[in-house]
Design a protein around this motif. Structure first.
Motif, PDB file in Angstrom:
ATOM      1  N   VAL B  51      46.951  34.314  36.847  1.00 17.39           N
ATOM      2  CA  VAL B  51      46.393  35.515  36.232  1.00 17.39           C
ATOM      3  C   VAL B  51      47.495  36.248  35.477  1.00 17.39           C
ATOM      4  O   VAL B  51      48.483  36.679  36.058  1.00 17.39           O
ATOM      5  N   ASN B 359      36.232  41.798  30.241  1.00 16.12           N
ATOM      6  CA  ASN B 359      37.592  42.196  29.890  1.00 16.12           C
ATOM      7  C   ASN B 359      38.640  41.176  30.317  1.00 16.12           C
ATOM      8  O   ASN B 359      39.755  41.535  30.689  1.00 16.12           O
ATOM      9  N   MET B 360      38.283  39.915  30.275  1.00 14.88           N
ATOM     10  CA  MET B 360      39.172  38.890  30.784  1.00 14.88           C
ATOM     11  C   MET B 360      38.894  37.569  30.061  1.00 14.88           C
ATOM     12  O   MET B 360      37.754  37.207  29.806  1.00 14.88           O
ATOM     13  N   ARG B 380      43.855  32.867  33.580  1.00 16.02           N
ATOM     14  CA  ARG B 380      43.026  33.999  33.174  1.00 16.02           C
ATOM     15  C   ARG B 380      43.938  35.080  32.616  1.00 16.02           C
ATOM     16  O   ARG B 380      44.968  35.383  33.201  1.00 16.02           O
ATOM     17  N   GLN B 382      43.898  38.891  31.897  1.00 19.46           N
ATOM     18  CA  GLN B 382      43.070  40.048  32.214  1.00 19.46           C
ATOM     19  C   GLN B 382      43.690  41.312  31.624  1.00 19.46           C
ATOM     20  O   GLN B 382      44.898  41.519  31.734  1.00 19.46           O
ATOM     21  N   ALA B 383      42.846  42.128  31.010  1.00 18.62           N
ATOM     22  CA  ALA B 383      43.341  43.400  30.477  1.00 18.62           C
ATOM     23  C   ALA B 383      43.510  44.383  31.624  1.00 18.62           C
ATOM     24  O   ALA B 383      42.597  44.566  32.426  1.00 18.62           O
ATOM     25  N   VAL B 384      44.684  44.959  31.735  1.00 19.16           N
ATOM     26  CA  VAL B 384      44.943  45.939  32.787  1.00 19.16           C
ATOM     27  C   VAL B 384      45.571  47.170  32.148  1.00 19.16           C
ATOM     28  O   VAL B 384      45.938  47.170  30.981  1.00 19.16           O
ATOM     29  N   ILE B 398      47.494  40.246  40.124  1.00 23.34           N
ATOM     30  CA  ILE B 398      47.874  39.457  38.953  1.00 23.34           C
ATOM     31  C   ILE B 398      49.225  38.773  39.218  1.00 23.34           C
ATOM     32  O   ILE B 398      49.944  39.139  40.150  1.00 23.34           O
TER      33      ILE B 398
END
Lengths: 321, 680
Positions: B51, B359-360, B380, B382-384, B398
């Protein structure tokens, strides 16, 4: 009634037209356009490239010409292509709507479920400890800065206790499907909804309380009490029903909020919803998206007020149009 | 009403149950989970998903049209490039190779090849057509992406972009019997063909001379002998250059233009003709770029008209994009069919795009990746939230991310070394304070201001180990940066006052004045309170006040600041540059430069910048760069302040840290060797 609705709808079109002029001028007045924003700080970009890109994005026309270009297409239902997302604006709004609707919708229902009973309770026991406690908590909720409250919740529930995720919409590491995916989504929405509800419930609660107080001092409540009805019936049947009238109109006004989302809350929890991308569009100078989205909200606002007014007539027999 | 209340009650209870169930299910969520499909039997890892934490993505997964660095991060996994930069920022072979050769007539021919046997993730083979396709899209007249390929001085680029042709090309292509006189007259046509034979002789002679000069034919060889070396072996022994020329034209069935552009030795046929034939004529369409020529299925030649120090990067450090997919409905001037595929990328990189939702981005390992199938089956992205990045890694949500570095984050990570590890790399950019030489024309005043900038304490307190003061206005990660450069203007208030006095300012009644005007300078800065240059300005303000001068600090929102800077409304400003990949600074410091906001114009500086751009030899270029930077410093227009470090953090409990690259630098991180990366 029918005539009234038609009249209101016609006025709404005029209002939307005015709103679009206002919105477009504001969007144009924001310093720095999209091309400046994406090329800034990049030493490889030449002035010729910037000019070519301005032309490609239609930013080389004046605001008046730009507005009429936009209007001409918008009337035919074409809201253009977002600069940032490079996709049609309507498509983006539809794509990003579900998380916003879920977040704002659930939060709104919860807010009403909390605000109505507590507001009534506070009003019934006006100036008592219960009243002061409820009102104090409500005001604390209103006053809490969203980002701070979100950070506190994350620290407690995600980092400290480790029972909820810090942010995001799903657990990236795991492949959930079906109901498990739904539960995973639900877990990720607990904290954002909590923030939403606690910071938002106060204003509704005070509204309900004020209305209830007004109703309780009304003649028909005194009459009901005078004829010896038990307090439960006085409140539940006579007072509560009458407090519902202004609340129904309040709900109508909440409709646009369902879609505009909570700009800050969505961003804090990395939930890509309409509110968050609207904020980014402002930063980026994405005029087509801003125009499309704001017009959508403006239309919803007008529909919301219209629905409120109609509902008013429905729930309150004294009102006739 | 009763019914409504019942419905409400039902709704409420359903929601509460769902809420409780959701809260209770978290144990399952944290448990180490295995992916349903695609798990390799030999893979003993507990985790099979990497991630990567990034920031809000725009969903434009196309190297042609992306604008966000976060979208680019995803693209790097989907696409592979012909060449790339190595740990030191030098161009190395990747899925292909590039060579450059200078021709006798001062042109530069880059030969770009791609490896044979590679395929895209849809199974189609990678060929040079895919590379050529990239060139053509970026050179398209309607292209509006970030690639600067279309601005390169490639032979025929202007004609392609502006749809113009040389008059000689139009006439030559039309042929002698042409009767269409849209672009030229009949008289012109007749005159052209009358003039051609003389030029043809000279052209053939130039080939003969070239063959002899090259040693392929002996000194004094006949035309026929030389022509034989040029693949025209069946000329009569006593043949003249005219015969040779006619033979070449005949070999192309009379197509003089194609012959002339193909059989060229060191000078064009048309360069032997009158200049009037080189006029540019607007025509309906030019379908090809003259300087881009496919050699075989895996090779293309790109001809530059002038030297370009980053030419190799420009033609080879490019993503390979499948023409059969993106180019299916493409035509010149209309890129909409390519844009329509922005959200469905196909490439030949280590991972294959699967989806972008919630969002991923989900990516699966590409078994056909040319460096071998990656060991981690799923990645993956992922927007954080920027502020949550460190906590997310420490919490195990993540695995790899890049928070903006700060001393606090470093301390936090050092304290939990068992959970996370990190790398610091130099940011390819720098922060500076610029002075507008038009608003402060007196160089002594500018030098005085320079002596008031106390950079070291400001940078040390803000960045600690995470940044350093630099002495010349150029990105220090570039190989040409003069590492031994010394401080040009030390912090010295006495010297500053001397300079102000040299400029004619006098201290009268505690005020530093000249012609009755107090020395007052306006500086623009974005977010002063948290800016690394903040303390510099604060101290400068104090020092100037003590001298009787005034520094007006304007704290501005960023777009406002950049507008004021480009509009020339500020005497001084604080900003930063990023993304530098070559040492050409003409944009910032050349008189014609689009970002020359300091409005300092010097012919001497222009000359040296031009020289830098065309000096291919590294050592000589480095020397010139050092000189140009000294000139810029001496003009007191740019004070370099800091170069910061970027941070990359890794989850030590999920990622097998031993499989990260041995050396992570600005240009080389885990993505470069992602096929080797393993989870625990």
């Amino acid at each position: 009634m029918k005539q009234y609705i038609i009249k209101r709808l016609l006025i709404s079109i005029l209002v939307l037209f005015g709103v679009s002029i206002l919105l477009y001028s504001i969007a144009q007045m924001v310093p720095g356009d999209y091309v400046t924003n994406i090329t800034n700080g990049n030493p490889n970009i030449t002035p010729e490239m910037v000019e070519q890109m301005r032309e490609a994005y239609g930013l080389d026309t004046g605001p008046v010409e730009g507005y009429f270009n936009w209007l001409g297409r918008a009337i035919r239902g074409d809201f253009g292509t977002s600069f940032v997302y490079q996709r049609p604006v309507t498509e983006i709004i539809i794509d990003y709507m579900p998380p916003t609707l879920a977040l704002a919708g659930i939060a709104m229902v919860l807010e009403l479920l909390i605000a109505i009973p507590l507001g009534i309770l506070a009003a019934r026991k006006q100036y008592s400890v219960t009243d002061y406690t409820i009102v104090a908590i409500a005001i604390m909720g209103i006053s809490l800065p969203t980002f701070f409250f979100a950070a506190v919740l994350k620290r407690i529930f995600a980092i400290g206790l480790g029972v909820l995720p810090i942010s995001g919409m799903v657990t990236a590491r795991v492949d959930y499907e079906g109901f498990a995916l739904f539960l995973d989504l639900a877990r990720h929405f607990v904290l954002p909804i909590t923030v939403f509800v606690i910071t938002g419930v106060g204003s509704y609660l005070r509204y309900v309380r004020t209305n209830m107080l007004e109703v309780l001092s009304a003649d028909y409540v005194r009459t009901a009490r005078a004829k010896g009805l038990p307090e439960r019936k006085v409140i539940g049947k006579h007072a509560f029903r009458n407090t519902l009238i202004p609340i129904v109109t309040l709900v109508g006004g909440m409709i646009p909020g369902l879609f505009s989302g909570a700009v800050i809350t969505e961003g804090l929890f990395a939930i890509e919803g309409l509110g968050n991308i609207a904020l980014n569009a402002v930063y980026a100078g994405d005029i087509p998206y801003l125009m499309g989205f704001n017009m959508f909200i403006a239309a919803l606002t007008l529909i919301g007020t219209l629905v409120s007014d109609i509902l008013y007539a429905v729930v309150d027999p004294r009102v006739r149009y | 009403m009763k019914k409504m209340r019942q419905t409400l009650a039902l709704l409420l209870s359903v929601m509460m149950i769902a809420g409780l169930a959701a809260c209770g299910s978290n144990d399952g969520g944290d448990a180490n989970n295995t992916n349903g499909g695609g798990t390799d039997d030999n893979n003993s890892s507990t985790y099979d998903t990497l991630v990567i934490g990034t920031q809000a993505m725009n969903g434009v997964w196309s190297p042609f049209f992306y604008t966000s660095a976060y979208d680019a991060q995803v693209q790097d996994l989907i696409f592979t490039s012909v060449c790339r930069l190595d740990q030191n920022g030098e161009l190395i072979d990747w899925a292909g190779h590039v060579d450059v050769e200078e021709t006798a007539d001062g042109k530069y021919v880059y030969t770009v090849t791609v490896q044979e046997g590679m395929t895209f993730s849809d199974g189609e083979p990678v060929t040079i057509d895919d590379v050529i396709f990239y060139y053509y899209v970026c050179a398209d007249p309607s292209y509006d992406g970030m690639s600067t390929f279309g601005t390169l001085d490639i032979d025929g680029m202007d004609e392609y972009k502006n749809s113009a042709k040389f008059l000689y090309q139009l006439i030559a292509e039309a042929g002698q019997d042409n009767t269409d006189f849209t672009y030229f007259t009949q008289e012109q046509q007749t005159a052209f063909w009358e003039e051609l034979p003389a030029a043809g002789d000279q052209f053939a002679q130039s080939i003969v001379d070239y063959v002899i000069a090259n040693g392929d034919a002996p000194e004094g060889a006949t035309v026929a002998e030389a022509a034989a070396q040029w693949n025209y072996g069946d000329l009569a022994p006593e043949a003249t250059v005219t015969d040779f020329f006619n033979a070449m034209v005949a070999a192309y069935d009379g197509d003089v233009y194609t012959m002339a552009t193909t059989e060229i030795a060191d000078a064009s046929l048309f360069s032997f003709m009158d200049e009037k034939w080189s006029e540019m004529i607007e025509v309906a369409d030019v379908e090809t770029i003259r300087g881009i020529n496919k050699v075989d299925e895996y090779t293309v030649e790109v001809t530059f008209n002038s030297p370009n120090i980053s030419g190799a990067q420009q033609v080879a450090w490019i993503p390979i994009m499948p023409e059969h997919y993106y180019g299916a409905d493409w035509e010149k001037g209309d890129l909409s069919s390519i844009k329509a595929l922005n959200n469905a990328p196909i490439g030949s990189g280590p991972y294959v795009f699967e989806s972008y939702e919630n969002n991923m981005v989900t990516l699966n390992a590409n078994p056909d990746y040319f460096k071998g199938e990656p060991k981690i089956p799923t990645v993956r992205v992922q927007a954080v939230n920027e502020e949550d990045k460190v906590d997310l890694v420490l919490n195990g949500e993540i695995d790899i991310t890049d928070p903006s570095s700060s001393i606090e984050i470093m301390e936090q990570l050092d304290a939990s070394a068992d959970k996370a590890s990190y790398n610091l790399v130099d940011n390819p950019g720098y922060g500076y304070i610029g002075i507008n030489a038009e608003r402060i024309p007196d160089i002594n005043v500018r030098k005085g201001l320079m002596h008031l900038m106390n950079r070291a304490p400001a940078v040390a307190s803000y960045y600690g180990e995470l940044g350093e003061v630099i002495e010349r206005p150029m990105t220090p990660t570039l190989a040409e940066y003069p590492d031994d450069a010394e401080e040009f203007y030390g912090y010295d208030t006495a010297k500053a006052l001397e300079y102000f006095q040299a400029a004619g300012y006098e201290q009268v009644d505690g005020q530093l004045v000249k012609d009755g005007q107090q020395l007052s300078v306006t500086v623009g800065v974005g977010d002063l309170a948290t800016h690394p240059a903040g303390p510099i300005l604060t101290q400068m303000q104090q020092d100037m006040e003590e001298m009787g001068a005034q520094l007006v600090v304007q704290d501005m929102e960023f777009t406002n600041l950049s507008n004021s800077v480009s509009g020339g409304q500020l005497d001084m400003w604080v900003m930063a540059w990023g993304n530098a990949t070559d040492c050409d600074q003409t944009q910032m410091f050349g008189s014609e430069g689009g970002s020359n906001y300091q409005h300092y114009y010097s012919e001497e500086l222009d000359a040296i910048l031009e020289q830098i751009r065309t000096t291919v030899d590294f050592e000589a270029r480095k020397e010139l760069v050092a000189q140009s930077l000294d000139m810029i410093m001496d003009a007191a227009i740019y004070m370099p302040v800091y170069q910061r470090k970027n941070m990359e953090i890794y989850n030590a409990t999920t990622v097998n840290l031993d499989t990260l690259p041995a050396e992570t630098t600005t240009y080389w991180n885990y993505v470069a060797e992602i096929e080797n990366l393993e989870m625990q």
